[in-house]
Design a protein around this motif. Structure first.
Motif, PDB file in Angstrom:
ATOM      1  N   LYS A 264       5.951  55.783 110.522  1.00 37.86           N
ATOM      2  CA  LYS A 264       5.265  54.804 109.681  1.00 37.86           C
ATOM      3  C   LYS A 264       5.267  55.202 108.226  1.00 37.86           C
ATOM      4  O   LYS A 264       5.492  56.333 107.868  1.00 37.86           O
ATOM      5  CB  LYS A 264       3.803  54.732 110.129  1.00 37.86           C
ATOM      6  CG  LYS A 264       3.635  54.078 111.427  1.00 37.86           C
ATOM      7  CD  LYS A 264       2.162  53.809 111.649  1.00 37.86           C
ATOM      8  CE  LYS A 264       1.940  53.227 113.001  1.00 37.86           C
ATOM      9  NZ  LYS A 264       0.515  53.096 113.245  1.00 37.86           N
ATOM     10  N   GLY A 265       4.950  54.243 107.398  1.00 32.85           N
ATOM     11  CA  GLY A 265       4.650  54.546 106.003  1.00 32.85           C
ATOM     12  C   GLY A 265       5.584  53.938 105.001  1.00 32.85           C
ATOM     13  O   GLY A 265       5.254  53.853 103.831  1.00 32.85           O
ATOM     14  N   VAL A 266       6.772  53.524 105.419  1.00 25.62           N
ATOM     15  CA  VAL A 266       7.732  53.022 104.440  1.00 25.62           C
ATOM     16  C   VAL A 266       7.496  51.542 104.234  1.00 25.62           C
ATOM     17  O   VAL A 266       7.369  50.800 105.195  1.00 25.62           O
ATOM     18  CB  VAL A 266       9.174  53.244 104.927  1.00 25.62           C
ATOM     19  CG1 VAL A 266      10.147  52.929 103.840  1.00 25.62           C
ATOM     20  CG2 VAL A 266       9.343  54.666 105.392  1.00 25.62           C
ATOM     21  N   SER A 267       7.440  51.116 102.972  1.00 24.26           N
ATOM     22  CA  SER A 267       7.202  49.700 102.742  1.00 24.26           C
ATOM     23  C   SER A 267       8.386  48.981 102.143  1.00 24.26           C
ATOM     24  O   SER A 267       8.335  47.790 101.919  1.00 24.26           O
ATOM     25  CB  SER A 267       5.988  49.526 101.831  1.00 24.26           C
ATOM     26  OG  SER A 267       6.088  50.407 100.752  1.00 24.26           O
ATOM     27  N   GLY A 268       9.462  49.689 101.882  1.00 19.29           N
ATOM     28  CA  GLY A 268      10.604  49.005 101.310  1.00 19.29           C
ATOM     29  C   GLY A 268      11.839  49.260 102.150  1.00 19.29           C
ATOM     30  O   GLY A 268      11.838  50.085 103.046  1.00 19.29           O
ATOM     31  N   SER A 269      12.898  48.561 101.816  1.00 15.04           N
ATOM     32  CA  SER A 269      14.147  48.700 102.549  1.00 15.04           C
ATOM     33  C   SER A 269      14.663  50.137 102.448  1.00 15.04           C
ATOM     34  O   SER A 269      14.620  50.742 101.397  1.00 15.04           O
ATOM     35  CB  SER A 269      15.166  47.746 101.940  1.00 15.04           C
ATOM     36  OG  SER A 269      16.451  48.031 102.424  1.00 15.04           O
ATOM     37  N   ILE A 270      15.137  50.662 103.567  1.00 12.99           N
ATOM     38  CA  ILE A 270      15.588  52.050 103.594  1.00 12.99           C
ATOM     39  C   ILE A 270      17.072  52.083 103.267  1.00 12.99           C
ATOM     40  O   ILE A 270      17.870  51.437 103.934  1.00 12.99           O
ATOM     41  CB  ILE A 270      15.334  52.645 104.979  1.00 12.99           C
ATOM     42  CG1 ILE A 270      13.842  52.630 105.216  1.00 12.99           C
ATOM     43  CG2 ILE A 270      15.840  54.067 105.048  1.00 12.99           C
ATOM     44  CD1 ILE A 270      13.482  52.931 106.605  1.00 12.99           C
ATOM     45  N   ARG A 271      17.428  52.816 102.245  1.00 14.11           N
ATOM     46  CA  ARG A 271      18.813  52.815 101.824  1.00 14.11           C
ATOM     47  C   ARG A 271      19.604  53.954 102.461  1.00 14.11           C
ATOM     48  O   ARG A 271      20.786  53.845 102.699  1.00 14.11           O
ATOM     49  CB  ARG A 271      18.885  52.959 100.317  1.00 14.11           C
ATOM     50  CG  ARG A 271      18.647  51.677  99.557  1.00 14.11           C
ATOM     51  CD  ARG A 271      19.709  50.681  99.882  1.00 14.11           C
ATOM     52  NE  ARG A 271      19.512  49.397  99.309  1.00 14.11           N
ATOM     53  CZ  ARG A 271      19.924  49.037  98.108  1.00 14.11           C
ATOM     54  NH1 ARG A 271      20.518  49.893  97.337  1.00 14.11           N
ATOM     55  NH2 ARG A 271      19.717  47.818  97.681  1.00 14.11           N
ATOM     56  N   SER A 272      18.958  55.080 102.665  1.00 14.42           N
ATOM     57  CA  SER A 272      19.725  56.193 103.194  1.00 14.42           C
ATOM     58  C   SER A 272      18.815  57.129 103.959  1.00 14.42           C
ATOM     59  O   SER A 272      17.645  57.280 103.638  1.00 14.42           O
ATOM     60  CB  SER A 272      20.381  56.948 102.048  1.00 14.42           C
ATOM     61  OG  SER A 272      21.037  58.077 102.548  1.00 14.42           O
ATOM     62  N   MET A 273      19.373  57.735 104.965  1.00  8.95           N
ATOM     63  CA  MET A 273      18.592  58.597 105.830  1.00  8.95           C
ATOM     64  C   MET A 273      19.456  59.731 106.337  1.00  8.95           C
ATOM     65  O   MET A 273      20.622  59.539 106.635  1.00  8.95           O
ATOM     66  CB  MET A 273      18.145  57.754 107.024  1.00  8.95           C
ATOM     67  CG  MET A 273      17.132  58.404 107.839  1.00  8.95           C
ATOM     68  SD  MET A 273      16.003  57.236 108.477  1.00  8.95           S
ATOM     69  CE  MET A 273      17.060  56.101 109.206  1.00  8.95           C
ATOM     70  N   GLU A 274      18.869  60.914 106.435  1.00 11.00           N
ATOM     71  CA  GLU A 274      19.630  62.051 106.957  1.00 11.00           C
ATOM     72  C   GLU A 274      18.707  62.888 107.815  1.00 11.00           C
ATOM     73  O   GLU A 274      17.516  62.989 107.547  1.00 11.00           O
ATOM     74  CB  GLU A 274      20.140  62.942 105.813  1.00 11.00           C
ATOM     75  CG  GLU A 274      21.226  62.341 104.946  1.00 11.00           C
ATOM     76  CD  GLU A 274      22.579  62.325 105.617  1.00 11.00           C
ATOM     77  OE1 GLU A 274      23.398  61.487 105.231  1.00 11.00           O
ATOM     78  OE2 GLU A 274      22.806  63.128 106.540  1.00 11.00           O
ATOM     79  N   CYS A 275      19.321  63.553 108.804  1.00 10.15           N
ATOM     80  CA  CYS A 275      18.569  64.486 109.632  1.00 10.15           C
ATOM     81  C   CYS A 275      18.949  65.894 109.260  1.00 10.15           C
ATOM     82  O   CYS A 275      20.106  66.169 108.963  1.00 10.15           O
ATOM     83  CB  CYS A 275      18.920  64.290 111.108  1.00 10.15           C
ATOM     84  SG  CYS A 275      18.057  62.951 111.850  1.00 10.15           S
ATOM     85  N   HIS A 276      18.009  66.773 109.319  1.00  8.92           N
ATOM     86  CA  HIS A 276      18.325  68.177 109.070  1.00  8.92           C
ATOM     87  C   HIS A 276      19.142  68.701 110.240  1.00  8.92           C
ATOM     88  O   HIS A 276      18.853  68.367 111.377  1.00  8.92           O
ATOM     89  CB  HIS A 276      17.011  68.957 108.936  1.00  8.92           C
ATOM     90  CG  HIS A 276      17.190  70.291 108.326  1.00  8.92           C
ATOM     91  ND1 HIS A 276      17.511  71.395 109.058  1.00  8.92           N
ATOM     92  CD2 HIS A 276      17.103  70.706 107.034  1.00  8.92           C
ATOM     93  CE1 HIS A 276      17.609  72.437 108.254  1.00  8.92           C
ATOM     94  NE2 HIS A 276      17.365  72.056 107.026  1.00  8.92           N
ATOM     95  N   PRO A 277      20.162  69.515 109.984  1.00 10.46           N
ATOM     96  CA  PRO A 277      21.028  69.930 111.086  1.00 10.46           C
ATOM     97  C   PRO A 277      20.334  70.754 112.168  1.00 10.46           C
ATOM     98  O   PRO A 277      20.664  70.641 113.332  1.00 10.46           O
ATOM     99  CB  PRO A 277      22.119  70.758 110.388  1.00 10.46           C
ATOM    100  CG  PRO A 277      21.647  70.990 109.013  1.00 10.46           C
ATOM    101  CD  PRO A 277      20.685  69.932 108.679  1.00 10.46           C
ATOM    102  N   THR A 278      19.360  71.586 111.792  1.00  7.67           N
ATOM    103  CA  THR A 278      18.744  72.413 112.817  1.00  7.67           C
ATOM    104  C   THR A 278      17.275  72.097 113.041  1.00  7.67           C
ATOM    105  O   THR A 278      16.801  72.085 114.161  1.00  7.67           O
ATOM    106  CB  THR A 278      18.855  73.908 112.448  1.00  7.67           C
ATOM    107  OG1 THR A 278      18.491  74.049 111.067  1.00  7.67           O
ATOM    108  CG2 THR A 278      20.268  74.406 112.661  1.00  7.67           C
ATOM    109  N   LEU A 279      16.554  71.828 111.979  1.00  2.20           N
ATOM    110  CA  LEU A 279      15.113  71.596 112.134  1.00  2.20           C
ATOM    111  C   LEU A 279      14.855  70.128 112.443  1.00  2.20           C
ATOM    112  O   LEU A 279      15.615  69.269 112.047  1.00  2.20           O
ATOM    113  CB  LEU A 279      14.377  71.961 110.842  1.00  2.20           C
ATOM    114  CG  LEU A 279      14.527  73.398 110.376  1.00  2.20           C
ATOM    115  CD1 LEU A 279      13.926  73.511 108.992  1.00  2.20           C
ATOM    116  CD2 LEU A 279      13.827  74.317 111.338  1.00  2.20           C
TER     117      LEU A 279
END
Lengths: 316, 317
Positions: A264-279
């Motif tokens: 939760k928490g995002v109020s606008g369009s999400i442009r980019s997202m990444e996951c940390h490789p290990t954590l």
């Protein structure tokens, strides 16, 4: 929480390095040089050392940024004169010390550096991968393979050694229950490690899994929410995190076939997202001018303001 | 039975160090209400005594008196918002200089507004549109006739309109406002409430054709700045001050109050205000990046009621 360092590109052209622990950010380039023309379109690491970043801008220039010293050098301009203002860079990666760029009008170009004291970049190969491309991504385990997709331009997997013919061209799903053709709009794709499979997210809020060895049609289709999915990040072999234009981030399990967790928490369009490789952390940025880091398991939030509409981010 | 009553009255005459009796145990409503009134009277007495003592102290101490305590209101208890704009911030200024509304602020074109409603509007909405046409200079009303907004927008762009205003109607009352900046600008979707047309106002003033002044109050956060700029860009650039007409958008607790007045300075300090034109309240529902496209458009800000409204003291505009 371990130290995370994120490079974020903004719509005004500013590149920012964020220290998520101290919740501060620094601009790599100066505010005065910011302009709409310099809008950051793509970022990728130059090499495995993760110290240099290649940045693709709206006007077609590609810059080399050293994250430690903050120096920026313009390398080349990959737009032709006939490409208008609407054509943007949608894919940027490196392969065998060559640079691969993909524009939204379908022009996929491989640039290589010439020898000698003055290094200039020249085109070695150029192909067309259809029109209206939304994303091009490289397979991290097999760097010669990359995938492209766009609006009314279904998924294509291309081998960079022989780019004229795509290795795999996806086929559209059969007509829906009203016997109407299902529209195609690929917005993002990810390669699943240790297999040939590709996951794509569409603008019609579907997440599809393709396996080139089995069939041309998607082997799995999962629908999430009603809004176009803008970006996708791979968490592990089975789970994907997607974000859509309404600001909903969700963890989707591909085996179970539905959404597992929401962040939760995002109020606008999400442009980019990444996951940390290990954590188990995921960082997302978007039009609401915030960079947010979520803990994937506990859904906790560590957020930060960046002040300008954000376009891209890259995790170290 | 009388004993509890006697006890409670006796307790009241003593200084309030003992706990108050529990009057809710008394079943008889008359006696209970009497006791309650007694309790309130005693409380008020104590309060007045304390006030008098404090006043005396303050007079005695003079300058050294402790400062007056400010009462806590929701506005001054507002949760700190990270996006509050610092007026000297270079990055935000640069960002604003490049956004879609900057063409208005650089005076590239005068605004030309297209006002329309939903299909088949009723009387109140039609009157509201006519009032809006009077308030906003250089605007035109068109019948909707069931056309798609996505088809209207390119036609409006070719005819030179800079903004599109759509009044949404529900249950015979206007309840929504979509304000879209035309070439490819942001679209703001508001909820309208409390519409008072000119006829409903007591002794309304006369409208005139002068260009109004625009006042935007309290648009402090980054989102508020954007919304304020969108609202300001409907009105023409140079107000005619001799017309003494002012349009106010006052933001308080995320509600934007629209008022339209004619002012007259009686002397240096006193101003007389006469209200003209409609009076309504807006609440921002969503801000979308491109022109109106609710399905495939990208949202800059969406009001998510259950996710975001965690505190009564947290506001977004």
């Amino acid at each position: 929480m371990e130290f995370l360092n994120v490079v974020v590109g903004a719509e005004t052209g500013l590149l920012k390095g964020v220290d998520t622990e101290k919740k501060t950010f620094t601009n790599f380039n100066s505010v005065h040089s910011a302009s709409k023309n310099q809008e950051v379109c793509m970022i990728c690491w130059k090499d495995k050392t993760q110290s240099n970043v290649l940045v693709g801008l709206r006007d077609g220039t590609i810059q080399d940024l050293d994250t430690k010293s903050g120096d920026i050098q313009t390398i080349l301009n990959c737009k032709e004169s006939e490409d208008g203002d609407k054509v943007v860079i949608r894919g940027l990666c490196t392969y065998n010390s060559c640079l691969v760029t993909c524009l939204s009008n379908g022009r996929l170009t491989i640039w290589s550096e010439s020898e000698g004291d003055i290094k200039t970049w020249q085109k070695t190969m150029e192909t067309h991968v259809g029109s209206d491309i939304y994303k091009m991504r490289q397979n991290p385990s097999k760097p010669n393979i990359c995938a492209t997709g766009g609006k009314e331009n279904d998924l294509k997997i291309i081998d960079l050694d022989s780019p004229e013919q795509p290795l795999f061209k996806a086929k559209n799903v059969p007509h829906d229950w009203l016997n109407l053709r299902v529209p195609v709009w690929v917005t993002d794709m990810q390669f699943i490690p240790e297999s040939d499979r590709v996951v794509t997210s569409t603008g019609h809020s579907q997440v599809r899994v393709y396996d080139p060895k089995i069939q041309r049609r998607p082997i799995k289709e999962i629908k999430y929410d009603e809004y176009p999915i803008t970006c996708m990040a791979l968490y592990n072999k089975r789970q994907v995190i997607v974000g859509n234009t309404h600001g909903n981030i969700a963890l989707i399990d591909l085996d179970k076939g539905h959404m597992v967790q929401c962040y939760k928490g995002v109020s606008g369009s999400i442009r980019s997202m990444e996951c940390h490789p290990t954590l188990p952390y995921t960082a997302s940025c978007g039009l609401d001018r915030f960079l947010r880091v979520h803990n994937i398991e506990t859904k906790a939030l560590i957020s930060k303001v960046i002040k300008v509409k954000l376009k891209l981010l890259y995790l170290r | 039975m009388d004993d509890p009553m006697m006890d409670s009255t006796m307790i009241h005459d003593v200084e309030p160090s003992l706990p108050q009796p529990n009057i809710s145990r008394i079943k008889n409503k008359q006696r209970r209400t009497e006791l309650y009134r007694e309790m309130q009277r005693q409380k008020r007495k104590i309060k007045l005594k304390e006030k008098k003592i404090k006043k005396k102290e303050r007079e005695q101490l003079g300058d050294k008196a402790p400062p007056k305590q400010v009462p806590k209101t929701i506005e001054n208890m507002r949760v700190y918002d990270e996006t509050m704009v610092n007026p000297n911030d270079e990055e935000t200024m640069k960002d604003e200089a490049m956004d879609e509304m900057s063409s208005y602020f650089r005076r590239e074109a005068t605004p030309k507004i297209l006002i329309t409603t939903t299909d088949r509007p009723t009387g109140k909405t039609v009157k509201f549109c006519k009032e809006l046409k009077k308030v906003v200079p250089n605007s035109d009303i068109y019948h909707r006739k069931g056309l798609d907004l996505k088809k209207i927008i390119p036609q409006a762009v070719t005819r030179g309109y800079t903004d599109l205003v759509v009044i949404n109607e529900d249950r015979k009352e206007p309840n929504g406002l979509v304000l879209s900046r035309l070439p490819d600008g942001p679209t703001a979707h508001f909820k309208i409430s409390n519409v008072n047309l000119t006829t409903a106002l007591k002794r309304p003033g006369g409208m005139s054709e002068h260009l109004p002044e625009v006042i935007l109050n309290n648009f402090n956060t980054r989102l508020g700045h954007s919304v304020g700029r969108i609202l300001a860009s409907i009105f023409p650039h140079d107000p005619e001050f001799h017309g003494r007409r002012v349009v106010t958008f006052h933001n308080q607790r995320d509600y934007i109050f629209f008022r339209h007045h004619r002012y007259e300075f009686k002397n240096e300090k006193k101003v007389a205000l006469k209200e003209i034109g409609p009076r309504f309240t807006l609440k921002l529902r969503s801000l979308q990046k491109g022109t109106f496209d609710s399905k495939f458009g990208e949202y800059e800000w969406v009001h998510k009621r259950h996710e975001q409204e965690t505190s009564r003291r947290k506001f977004f505009l």
